[in-house]
Design a protein around this motif. Structure first.
Motif, PDB file in Angstrom:
ATOM      1  N   LEU A 239       0.820  -1.204   0.000  1.00 35.75           N
ATOM      2  CA  LEU A 239       0.000   0.000   0.000  1.00 35.75           C
ATOM      3  C   LEU A 239       0.857   1.259   0.000  1.00 35.75           C
ATOM      4  N   SER A 240       1.943   1.241   0.770  1.00 40.20           N
ATOM      5  CA  SER A 240       2.838   2.396   0.789  1.00 40.20           C
ATOM      6  C   SER A 240       3.473   2.618  -0.577  1.00 40.20           C
ATOM      7  N   ALA A 241       3.850   1.516  -1.251  1.00 37.83           N
ATOM      8  CA  ALA A 241       4.445   1.631  -2.583  1.00 37.83           C
ATOM      9  C   ALA A 241       3.435   2.208  -3.571  1.00 37.83           C
ATOM     10  N   ARG A 242       2.176   1.774  -3.489  1.00 34.66           N
ATOM     11  CA  ARG A 242       1.150   2.323  -4.378  1.00 34.66           C
ATOM     12  C   ARG A 242       0.935   3.812  -4.132  1.00 34.66           C
ATOM     13  N   GLN A 243       0.960   4.214  -2.887  1.00 29.45           N
ATOM     14  CA  GLN A 243       0.790   5.626  -2.576  1.00 29.45           C
ATOM     15  C   GLN A 243       1.949   6.457  -3.108  1.00 29.45           C
ATOM     16  N   ARG A 244       3.176   5.904  -3.040  1.00 28.34           N
ATOM     17  CA  ARG A 244       4.326   6.632  -3.569  1.00 28.34           C
ATOM     18  C   ARG A 244       4.250   6.749  -5.084  1.00 28.34           C
ATOM     19  N   VAL A 245       3.781   5.699  -5.760  1.00 24.82           N
ATOM     20  CA  VAL A 245       3.617   5.756  -7.218  1.00 24.82           C
ATOM     21  C   VAL A 245       2.573   6.800  -7.590  1.00 24.82           C
ATOM     22  N   GLU A 246       1.464   6.810  -6.871  1.00 24.60           N
ATOM     23  CA  GLU A 246       0.406   7.784  -7.166  1.00 24.60           C
ATOM     24  C   GLU A 246       0.896   9.209  -6.941  1.00 24.60           C
TER      25      GLU A 246
ATOM     26  N   VAL B  74       4.397  14.538 -11.509  1.00 28.93           N
ATOM     27  CA  VAL B  74       4.899  14.667 -12.883  1.00 28.93           C
ATOM     28  C   VAL B  74       3.861  15.315 -13.791  1.00 28.93           C
ATOM     29  N   GLY B  75       2.590  14.976 -13.589  1.00 28.23           N
ATOM     30  CA  GLY B  75       1.543  15.571 -14.400  1.00 28.23           C
ATOM     31  C   GLY B  75       1.059  14.635 -15.496  1.00 28.23           C
ATOM     32  N   PRO B  76      -0.141  14.850 -15.984  1.00 24.01           N
ATOM     33  CA  PRO B  76      -0.713  13.941 -16.998  1.00 24.01           C
ATOM     34  C   PRO B  76      -0.010  14.020 -18.340  1.00 24.01           C
TER      35      PRO B  76
ATOM     36  N   LEU C  33       6.377   8.010 -18.908  1.00 23.03           N
ATOM     37  CA  LEU C  33       7.136   7.547 -17.759  1.00 23.03           C
ATOM     38  C   LEU C  33       6.706   6.147 -17.352  1.00 23.03           C
ATOM     39  N   LEU C  34       5.406   5.895 -17.315  1.00 18.94           N
ATOM     40  CA  LEU C  34       4.905   4.569 -16.955  1.00 18.94           C
ATOM     41  C   LEU C  34       5.238   3.549 -18.040  1.00 18.94           C
ATOM     42  N   ASP C  35       5.089   3.946 -19.298  1.00 18.07           N
ATOM     43  CA  ASP C  35       5.352   3.011 -20.392  1.00 18.07           C
ATOM     44  C   ASP C  35       6.810   2.554 -20.399  1.00 18.07           C
ATOM     45  N   ALA C  36       7.738   3.489 -20.226  1.00 15.51           N
ATOM     46  CA  ALA C  36       9.159   3.164 -20.345  1.00 15.51           C
ATOM     47  C   ALA C  36       9.714   2.532 -19.073  1.00 15.51           C
ATOM     48  N   CYS C  37       9.403   3.100 -17.921  1.00 16.87           N
ATOM     49  CA  CYS C  37      10.033   2.650 -16.674  1.00 16.87           C
ATOM     50  C   CYS C  37       9.297   1.488 -16.019  1.00 16.87           C
ATOM     51  N   CYS C  38       7.989   1.436 -16.138  1.00 15.33           N
ATOM     52  CA  CYS C  38       7.199   0.443 -15.418  1.00 15.33           C
ATOM     53  C   CYS C  38       6.746  -0.712 -16.310  1.00 15.33           C
ATOM     54  N   PHE C  39       6.250  -0.402 -17.500  1.00 18.67           N
ATOM     55  CA  PHE C  39       5.804  -1.455 -18.409  1.00 18.67           C
ATOM     56  C   PHE C  39       6.917  -1.922 -19.344  1.00 18.67           C
TER      57      PHE C  39
ATOM     58  N   ARG D  71      13.196  11.968 -21.031  1.00 21.20           N
ATOM     59  CA  ARG D  71      14.166  12.707 -20.216  1.00 21.20           C
ATOM     60  C   ARG D  71      13.486  13.858 -19.474  1.00 21.20           C
ATOM     61  N   THR D  72      12.553  14.544 -20.129  1.00 24.11           N
ATOM     62  CA  THR D  72      11.818  15.615 -19.464  1.00 24.11           C
ATOM     63  C   THR D  72      10.992  15.068 -18.305  1.00 24.11           C
ATOM     64  N   ALA D  73      10.353  13.904 -18.520  1.00 26.06           N
ATOM     65  CA  ALA D  73       9.552  13.297 -17.458  1.00 26.06           C
ATOM     66  C   ALA D  73      10.424  12.844 -16.294  1.00 26.06           C
ATOM     67  N   LEU D  74      11.591  12.306 -16.595  1.00 27.04           N
ATOM     68  CA  LEU D  74      12.496  11.873 -15.529  1.00 27.04           C
ATOM     69  C   LEU D  74      13.016  13.062 -14.729  1.00 27.04           C
ATOM     70  N   ALA D  75      13.231  14.183 -15.391  1.00 25.97           N
ATOM     71  CA  ALA D  75      13.675  15.377 -14.670  1.00 25.97           C
ATOM     72  C   ALA D  75      12.609  15.845 -13.685  1.00 25.97           C
ATOM     73  N   ALA D  76      11.337  15.825 -14.115  1.00 19.34           N
ATOM     74  CA  ALA D  76      10.249  16.197 -13.203  1.00 19.34           C
ATOM     75  C   ALA D  76      10.122  15.190 -12.068  1.00 19.34           C
ATOM     76  N   LEU D  77      10.338  13.911 -12.365  1.00 16.72           N
ATOM     77  CA  LEU D  77      10.268  12.884 -11.330  1.00 16.72           C
ATOM     78  C   LEU D  77      11.404  13.033 -10.329  1.00 16.72           C
ATOM     79  N   ALA D  78      12.591  13.343 -10.812  1.00 20.64           N
ATOM     80  CA  ALA D  78      13.728  13.529  -9.910  1.00 20.64           C
ATOM     81  C   ALA D  78      13.508  14.726  -8.996  1.00 20.64           C
TER      82      ALA D  78
END
Length: 258
Positions: free
Chosen positions: A193-200, A206-208, A214-220, A243-250
């Motif tokens: 549950l904590s991991a799901r909350q961190r992903v959300e 990061v934004g829609p 980000l999900l397609d490349a890193c998770c799927f 790269r832009t999405a990873l910068a926002a995630l970082a």
């Protein structure tokens, strides 16, 4: 064949494969004084010379561990380690109990903020190849903090059991609900549950506009070409968007916690 002879032959083959990683030529017979002793003289481009048993060389060539290269300007025959040879060398150097698994993975140590030190398979990560690309100025296309952010998101995605199942589920079908459980959320552990909350929280930060790539490349674990085809993006645009999405995630991970 005795075990000692097997280990000796494998050691000789491993030495030959490693020496031919950057390619080498067979020294001309007129310049070699050891051909009568059943040995070959190999010379690399950097001038390093090595004597190998002719039988070991022929066995490696016959088994496809080494392969002949196009002839150089000098007209001498050149040889290099074949992909099968590099895979065999990697397998021989691994732990015997996990040799075939380690043959197809590159393990490296990473530090996770929640679980401490952990081992990551770089061959599985879609960011590993991008992390080795350099731009025109010589700087890496993805800095270390961007790669770490993507790996952290993927780890939470996996811990949260968000990865789709691709195999048959053999668990018995449950028609009822355990007493005292409000719904499906009660079937997960606190860690999931904590991991799901961190992903959300990360996806929201990061934004829609950027969360999809980000999900397609890193998770799927989708290829960039596949992402571009599915989203009908121009060629080589997914790399820049990622790269832009990873910068926002970082930035989200680096922000101080309240």
């Amino acid at each position: 064949m005795p075990a000692a002879e097997t280990r000796a032959a494998r050691k000789a083959l491993a030495g030959l494969i490693g020496f031919l990683a950057r390619g080498a030529e067979i020294e001309a017979a007129g310049q070699s004084a050891v051909s009568a002793q059943g040995k070959l003289a190999l010379v690399r481009g950097d001038g390093v010379r090595r004597l190998v048993e002719a039988t070991v060389f022929s066995v490696a060539l016959r088994r496809g561990l080494i392969a002949e290269c196009p002839r150089s300007d000098s007209g001498e025959r050149g040889y290099m380690s074949a992909p099968e040879g590099r895979a065999a060398l990697k397998r021989w150097l691994c732990d015997p109990e996990h040799a075939f698994q380690n043959q197809h993975r590159e393990l490296s140590a990473r530090t996770d903020p929640d679980h401490g030190r952990m081992m990551v398979n770089d061959c599985e990560s879609p960011l590993a190849a991008l992390a080795r690309i350099k731009g025109r100025g010589g700087a890496l296309f993805l800095s270390a903090d961007l790669v770490e952010a993507g790996e952290r998101l993927r780890a939470d995605f996996t811990r949260g059991q968000l990865t789709p199942s691709v195999t048959q589920n053999w668990e018995p079908l449950r028609t009822g609900r355990p007493s005292g459980v409000a719904g499906g959320i009660g079937e997960f552990t606190d860690a999931a549950l904590s991991a799901r909350q961190r992903v959300e929280a990360a996806i929201t930060a990061v934004g829609p506009e950027l969360s999809g790539v980000l999900l397609d490349a890193c998770c799927f674990l989708k290829l960039l070409s596949e992402i571009e085809r599915e989203r009908q993006w121009p060629a080589r645009s997914a790399k820049l968007m990622l790269r832009t999405a990873l910068a926002a995630l970082a930035r989200h991970y680096a922000a101080p916690k309240r």
